[in-house]
Design a protein around this motif. Structure first.
Motif, short mmCIF file in Angstrom:
data_model
loop_
_atom_site.label_atom_id
_atom_site.label_comp_id
_atom_site.label_asym_id
_atom_site.label_seq_id
_atom_site.Cartn_x
_atom_site.Cartn_y
_atom_site.Cartn_z
N ALA A 89 3.56 21.97 -5.42
CA ALA A 89 3.22 21.08 -6.53
C ALA A 89 2.28 21.84 -7.47
O ALA A 89 1.49 22.67 -7.03
CB ALA A 89 2.55 19.82 -6.01
N ASP A 90 2.36 21.53 -8.76
CA ASP A 90 1.48 22.21 -9.72
C ASP A 90 0.13 21.49 -9.76
O ASP A 90 -0.27 20.89 -10.75
CB ASP A 90 2.12 22.25 -11.11
CG ASP A 90 1.30 23.11 -12.07
OD1 ASP A 90 0.61 24.04 -11.59
OD2 ASP A 90 1.35 22.85 -13.29
N THR A 91 -0.55 21.55 -8.61
CA THR A 91 -1.87 20.90 -8.50
C THR A 91 -2.77 21.81 -7.67
O THR A 91 -2.30 22.61 -6.87
CB THR A 91 -1.77 19.55 -7.77
OG1 THR A 91 -1.13 19.76 -6.50
CG2 THR A 91 -0.98 18.53 -8.55
N SER A 126 -10.70 26.05 -2.58
CA SER A 126 -9.44 25.42 -2.93
C SER A 126 -8.49 26.47 -3.46
O SER A 126 -8.90 27.58 -3.81
CB SER A 126 -9.66 24.33 -3.99
OG SER A 126 -10.17 24.89 -5.18
N SER A 152 -6.22 27.12 -6.57
CA SER A 152 -6.20 26.58 -7.94
C SER A 152 -4.81 26.09 -8.32
O SER A 152 -3.80 26.47 -7.73
CB SER A 152 -6.62 27.66 -8.93
OG SER A 152 -7.91 28.13 -8.64
N GLN A 153 -4.77 25.25 -9.36
CA GLN A 153 -3.50 24.78 -9.91
C GLN A 153 -2.67 25.98 -10.36
O GLN A 153 -3.14 26.80 -11.15
CB GLN A 153 -3.78 23.85 -11.09
CG GLN A 153 -2.55 23.26 -11.71
CD GLN A 153 -2.89 22.30 -12.83
OE1 GLN A 153 -4.05 22.19 -13.23
NE2 GLN A 153 -1.88 21.63 -13.35
#
Length: 327
Positions: free
Chosen positions: A83-85, A99, A101-102
């Motif tokens: 997913a682009d998140t 995290s 990153s997107q």
């Protein structure tokens, strides 16, 4: 036998999910400045870098992982990996410490880094290792890429993920603000964590003409290094929110916004100005400047580092609107 059939199904799903992500990034225009990055995103499997991650649920986080005995959970994990998140990959006491990153933001940053063949690249913030893998793929030589992180468990995991994807850039455990002098000189420096100011060692470890791309405040600034004591550049148009550099000093206190109109308090560009002028302007002065100058977009702001001094500015480094950054 059944597990292997499922793994084969997951491989097929990973390939189609990756292709869909590449189409989505393509449509966003993120790598328009350097479309060569499309091939790197097509080739590097993101799911190998996020064997588990956390998704927000009511009351906290739920862990998704690729080794779950439940086929449906494995499928959700894999779809989420493409997913682009941004994906939360490490929590400590319920707080996010790392995290992934997107992907479209990573693509835009990599395109804006303006990497050319043979460039030596330093990445500050190893994260999962995914960004370093994209760089190593693009450059075609793992030894041109160095990535550094303060946390040994993060660098160890990044090494493992990179090896699983067939890449072996140099992964260093250390303070990113100090750079990695033994691997210098660098042609490009890219940071994936937010900083309050530009660390001087980065400049000293860069070749003249090198490009530094780093989050600062809630934006991304692209600096050109003139020499070991001088760099200058402007912010890109995009907002950017990154985990702060660990070891980069205490978190700044929130700025009191009472008395300011709501349209300013809620405005992303005004909050960017507040982050940039922290300690240099009080919020009321910042608001008056913001209105007077027509609510400036990010690209009108820049950063200059010269000798012992470092300052943010609006429109002109020597103009009337300049603010010192923390040393």
């Amino acid at each position: 036998m059944g597990a292997h059939v499922l793994d084969k199904d997951l491989d097929d799903l990973a390939a189609s999910a990756r292709a869909a992500l590449v189409r989505e990034i393509d449509a966003s225009g993120a790598w328009d400045a350097d479309p060569v990055w499309r091939e790197a995103f097509e080739a590097v499997p993101r799911h190998l870098f996020v064997p588990y991650y956390y998704v927000g649920v009511v009351g906290g986080y739920e862990r998704r992982w690729g080794e779950s005995p439940d086929a449906g959970t494995r499928e959700r994990w894999l779809r989420g990996a493409y997913a682009d998140t941004p994906l939360a990959t490490r929590l400590r006491d319920g707080e996010l410490v790392s995290s992934s990153s997107q992907p479209s933001l990573m693509a835009m940053m990599l395109a804006e880094l303006r990497v050319t063949d043979g460039d030596r690249v330093l990445e500050i913030g190893a994260g999962t290792g995914y960004n370093a893998a994209l760089l190593a793929h693009r450059l075609g030589d793992d030894d041109l890429v160095t990535t550094v992180d303060l946390e040994p468990e993060i660098t160890e995991a990044a090494r493992q993920h990179l090896a699983a994807a067939g890449h072996h850039p140099v992964v260093v455990t250390g303070d990113g603000a100090r750079g990695v002098p033994e691997r210098a000189p660098f042609d490009r420096v890219v940071a994936t964590c937010a900083l309050p100011s530009i660390p001087r060692p980065w400049l000293a470890q860069c070749r003249p003409g090198a490009r530094i791309l780093t989050p600062l405040g809630t934006g991304l600034v692209a600096l050109t290094v003139r020499d070991a004591g001088h760099a200058e550049g402007r912010f890109l148009h995009t907002p950017a929110y990154f985990v702060p550099l660990r070891g980069g000093g205490p978190e700044p206190e929130p700025v009191p916004l009472g008395g300011l109109p709501r349209r300013a308090r809620d405005n992303e560009l005004f909050r960017f100005l507040l982050a940039l002028t922290r300690g240099g302007l009080d919020p009321q002065e910042a608001y008056e400047l913001w209105e007077r100058e027509g609510q400036p977009q990010r690209e009108r702001y820049g950063i200059t580092v010269r000798g012992e001094h470092e300052w943010a500015w609006l429109d002109d480094p020597e103009g009337p609107y300049t603010w010192p950054l923390p040393a």
